[in-house]
Design a protein around this motif. Structure first.
Motif, PDB file in Angstrom:
ATOM      1  N   UNK A  46       0.848  -1.187   0.000  1.00 38.38           N
ATOM      2  CA  UNK A  46       0.000   0.000   0.000  1.00 38.38           C
ATOM      3  C   UNK A  46       0.884   1.239   0.000  1.00 38.38           C
ATOM      4  N   UNK A  47       0.372   2.378  -0.434  1.00 41.40           N
ATOM      5  CA  UNK A  47       1.179   3.610  -0.469  1.00 41.40           C
ATOM      6  C   UNK A  47       1.764   3.930   0.902  1.00 41.40           C
ATOM      7  N   UNK A  49      -7.609  -3.124   2.218  1.00 44.21           N
ATOM      8  CA  UNK A  49      -7.038  -4.084   1.287  1.00 44.21           C
ATOM      9  C   UNK A  49      -6.512  -3.401   0.027  1.00 44.21           C
ATOM     10  N   UNK A  50      -6.764  -2.118  -0.109  1.00 45.10           N
ATOM     11  CA  UNK A  50      -6.277  -1.371  -1.268  1.00 45.10           C
ATOM     12  C   UNK A  50      -4.757  -1.385  -1.309  1.00 45.10           C
ATOM     13  N   UNK A  51      -4.205  -1.832  -2.418  1.00 42.18           N
ATOM     14  CA  UNK A  51      -2.754  -1.963  -2.557  1.00 42.18           C
ATOM     15  C   UNK A  51      -2.439  -2.469  -3.963  1.00 42.18           C
ATOM     16  N   UNK A  52      -1.158  -2.468  -4.277  1.00 40.42           N
ATOM     17  CA  UNK A  52      -0.682  -3.190  -5.452  1.00 40.42           C
ATOM     18  C   UNK A  52      -0.332  -4.603  -4.992  1.00 40.42           C
ATOM     19  N   UNK A  90      -5.283  -3.162  -6.823  1.00 39.04           N
ATOM     20  CA  UNK A  90      -6.593  -3.477  -6.249  1.00 39.04           C
ATOM     21  C   UNK A  90      -7.030  -2.267  -5.429  1.00 39.04           C
ATOM     22  N   UNK A  91      -8.173  -1.709  -5.784  1.00 34.57           N
ATOM     23  CA  UNK A  91      -8.688  -0.527  -5.103  1.00 34.57           C
ATOM     24  C   UNK A  91     -10.087  -0.815  -4.585  1.00 34.57           C
ATOM     25  N   UNK A  92     -10.260  -0.598  -3.292  1.00 34.67           N
ATOM     26  CA  UNK A  92     -11.557  -0.836  -2.655  1.00 34.67           C
ATOM     27  C   UNK A  92     -12.160   0.514  -2.289  1.00 34.67           C
ATOM     28  N   UNK A  93     -13.326   0.774  -2.797  1.00 35.78           N
ATOM     29  CA  UNK A  93     -14.006   2.034  -2.492  1.00 35.78           C
ATOM     30  C   UNK A  93     -14.994   1.808  -1.351  1.00 35.78           C
TER      31      UNK A  93
END
Length: 120
Positions: free
Chosen positions: A40-41, A88-91, A116-119
């Motif tokens: 993740x960032x 869970x948002x991350x590469x 993967x991006x979760x809104x």
């Protein structure tokens, strides 16, 4: 000599599901462990799940929500992700431990990464 090609990332709402795939190809005699990591960032890359021929291990944060599986005939590993959360948002990166036909073995094979991006 070895390529790991990932697919399946994308944008999904919280609570949704995604399935990642990673296929290994090239000079491969045997694929040992295969795994998924994520970054993740602003954070370090972390292990999400790993699978060998006998066991699968998961990070505590994904237990009960993610399932890792593999198709040995296709040298492919999958990550079924359910009940997704914003955290869970991350590469997501695929990793493989591979022995070549000449006997060399290396764990340092990585896919290109899939977002993967979760809104919420």
């Amino acid at each position: 000599q070895v390529q790991l090609v990932e697919s399946g990332g994308g944008l999904v709402q919280a609570g949704g599901s995604l399935r990642l795939s990673c296929a290994a190809s090239g000079s491969i005699f045997r694929v040992h462990a295969m795994g998924w990591y994520r970054q993740a960032p602003g954070k370090q890359r972390e292990l999400v799940a790993e699978i060998t021929s006998v066991v699968a291990n998961y990070a505590d944060s994904v237990k009960g929500r993610f399932t890792i599986s593999r198709d040995n005939a296709k040298n492919t590993v999958y990550l079924q992700m359910s009940s997704l959360k914003s955290e869970d948002t991350a590469v997501y990166y695929c990793n493989a431990d591979i022995t070549h036909y000449d006997g060399r073995r290396s764990r340092d094979y990585w896919g290109q990464g899939t977002q993967v991006t979760i809104s919420s």
